[in-house]
Scaffold this active site. Sequence first.
Site, mmCIF file in Angstrom:
data_model
loop_
_atom_site.group_PDB
_atom_site.id
_atom_site.type_symbol
_atom_site.label_atom_id
_atom_site.label_comp_id
_atom_site.label_asym_id
_atom_site.label_seq_id
_atom_site.Cartn_x
_atom_site.Cartn_y
_atom_site.Cartn_z
ATOM 1 N N CYS A 33 0.865 -1.181 0.000
ATOM 2 C CA CYS A 33 0.000 0.000 0.000
ATOM 3 C C CYS A 33 0.901 1.230 0.000
ATOM 4 O O CYS A 33 2.127 1.121 0.146
ATOM 5 C CB CYS A 33 -0.874 0.000 1.253
ATOM 6 S SG CYS A 33 0.146 0.049 2.750
ATOM 7 N N HIS A 50 5.166 -4.891 8.946
ATOM 8 C CA HIS A 50 5.119 -6.254 9.476
ATOM 9 C C HIS A 50 5.348 -7.285 8.377
ATOM 10 O O HIS A 50 4.425 -7.980 7.952
ATOM 11 C CB HIS A 50 3.783 -6.507 10.185
ATOM 12 C CG HIS A 50 3.714 -5.853 11.537
ATOM 13 N ND1 HIS A 50 2.526 -5.522 12.155
ATOM 14 C CD2 HIS A 50 4.697 -5.484 12.385
ATOM 15 C CE1 HIS A 50 2.786 -4.965 13.326
ATOM 16 N NE2 HIS A 50 4.096 -4.930 13.486
ATOM 17 N N HIS A 80 -1.211 -4.578 19.606
ATOM 18 C CA HIS A 80 -0.733 -4.168 18.281
ATOM 19 C C HIS A 80 -0.092 -2.780 18.401
ATOM 20 O O HIS A 80 -0.615 -1.899 19.086
ATOM 21 C CB HIS A 80 -1.886 -4.144 17.269
ATOM 22 C CG HIS A 80 -1.415 -3.982 15.853
ATOM 23 N ND1 HIS A 80 -1.086 -2.757 15.316
ATOM 24 C CD2 HIS A 80 -1.189 -4.886 14.876
ATOM 25 C CE1 HIS A 80 -0.699 -2.920 14.060
ATOM 26 N NE2 HIS A 80 -0.746 -4.207 13.770
ATOM 27 N N GLU A 99 0.126 -0.266 16.434
ATOM 28 C CA GLU A 99 -0.666 0.897 16.027
ATOM 29 C C GLU A 99 -1.627 1.320 17.141
ATOM 30 O O GLU A 99 -1.787 2.507 17.425
ATOM 31 C CB GLU A 99 -1.455 0.570 14.751
ATOM 32 C CG GLU A 99 -2.239 1.771 14.257
ATOM 33 C CD GLU A 99 -3.197 1.434 13.134
ATOM 34 O OE1 GLU A 99 -2.837 0.649 12.235
ATOM 35 O OE2 GLU A 99 -4.322 1.965 13.166
ATOM 36 N N SER A 118 1.187 -9.584 10.726
ATOM 37 C CA SER A 118 0.596 -8.534 9.897
ATOM 38 C C SER A 118 -0.924 -8.613 10.015
ATOM 39 O O SER A 118 -1.553 -9.554 9.523
ATOM 40 C CB SER A 118 1.022 -8.740 8.438
ATOM 41 O OG SER A 118 0.147 -8.056 7.577
ATOM 42 N N SER A 119 -1.491 -7.609 10.680
ATOM 43 C CA SER A 119 -2.931 -7.639 10.957
ATOM 44 C C SER A 119 -3.757 -7.724 9.674
ATOM 45 O O SER A 119 -4.666 -8.555 9.558
ATOM 46 C CB SER A 119 -3.304 -6.385 11.747
ATOM 47 O OG SER A 119 -4.681 -6.286 11.904
ATOM 48 N N SER A 161 1.893 -5.300 3.290
ATOM 49 C CA SER A 161 3.334 -5.112 3.541
ATOM 50 C C SER A 161 4.181 -6.126 2.773
ATOM 51 O O SER A 161 5.339 -6.340 3.099
ATOM 52 C CB SER A 161 3.594 -5.236 5.047
ATOM 53 O OG SER A 161 2.950 -6.371 5.571
HETATM 54 FE FE1 SF4 Z 1 -1.304 3.055 5.821
HETATM 55 FE FE2 SF4 Z 1 -1.376 0.751 7.136
HETATM 56 FE FE3 SF4 Z 1 -3.307 1.374 5.433
HETATM 57 FE FE4 SF4 Z 1 -0.938 0.801 4.507
HETATM 58 S S1 SF4 Z 1 -2.279 -0.609 5.608
HETATM 59 S S2 SF4 Z 1 -2.232 2.541 3.857
HETATM 60 S S3 SF4 Z 1 0.384 1.609 6.107
HETATM 61 S S4 SF4 Z 1 -2.813 2.467 7.319
#
Ligand code: SF4
Length: 322
Positions: free
Chosen positions: A20, A49, A132, A134, A230-231, A275
């Site tokens: 992303c 992650h 987590h 975040e 990785s959530s 990720s």
């Molecule tokens: Fe941002 Fe996390 Fe969404 Fe990726 S997954 S756009 S890092 S909030």
Amino acid sequence: MEPQTLTTRRVLVARPRGYCAGVDRAVEAVEKALEQYGAPIYVRKQIVHNTHVVRTLEAKGAIFVEETEEVPEGEIVVFSAHGVSPAVHDQAKRRQLRTIDATCPLVTKVHNEAKRFANQDYDILLIGHEGHEEVEGTAGEAPDHIQLVDGLDGVGKVQVRDPERLVWLSQTTLSVDETTETVTRLRERFPNLLDPPSDDICYATQNRQVAVKEIAAEAQLVIVVGSNNSSNSVRLVEVAKDAGADASYLVDNASFIKEEWLDGVTTVGVTSGASVPEELVDQVLAYLAERGYGDVRQVESVHESVRFALPHELRKDLRASV
Ligand code: SF4
């Protein structure tokens, strides 16, 4: 039943998948910092992650630490895409660290919402997963006003001061459907619960869930490439099963796939978390092709074109050195 032939085997690959905009920016920030300032560059927590990404950056000279206390005074530290609490910024200042904040702008947005509602003396119900990073960062913005609601089980435990002054916010990488259910249950208890000003579950999480639903409806097996911390990747496995796949597994890379998962499977779905670099998906497709799944179709559900600029601290120095 007809014996399975090579031509009946196919792969549906979800689009969008993988990186992303927030992950792209965070990984590039570490790479550019290494180029600009030289190794080592310290990174607090995993920048994103994903095991492969972390190992690759380590090989280039990044040193990953759990806390800022582990960074030698005066050195450069990058904060991960998941964000940090104000207490972490203060620790870094005390140690005279130079910081590059790679917090995803969409996580920063949730931090700002938390600060704003706390200033207005709201109780804030933060839907997310306990522990987590975040969630720790967001909760740290207003610890006296925020309580965590970890899924449906957390709804009954919520205690509020004033049910008329109550808002919910969320982690950016949750299941959209599960969060909707949690909010419905919260609203049964607190009818005047306020919604966030805009979606906290980010565009990338939502789009990858929409895309995996589309392929899961036609696949017996869905392979999700991603690390187990990785959530958003873990959520993709759950969403795939809920959307009709007989089975779905999370794999860090192709070597984690088990041959028996393919028994009797004619259509395999493949996707990856936000990720995950594309090369890991390519390796999975190569593994499948070697086993007769050579008919690969991209299934695009949503077009994505979001990009974020590099952290401003870094941009300033990059500009100055041109
Ligand atoms: Fe941002 Fe996390 Fe969404 Fe990726 S997954 S756009 S890092 S909030």
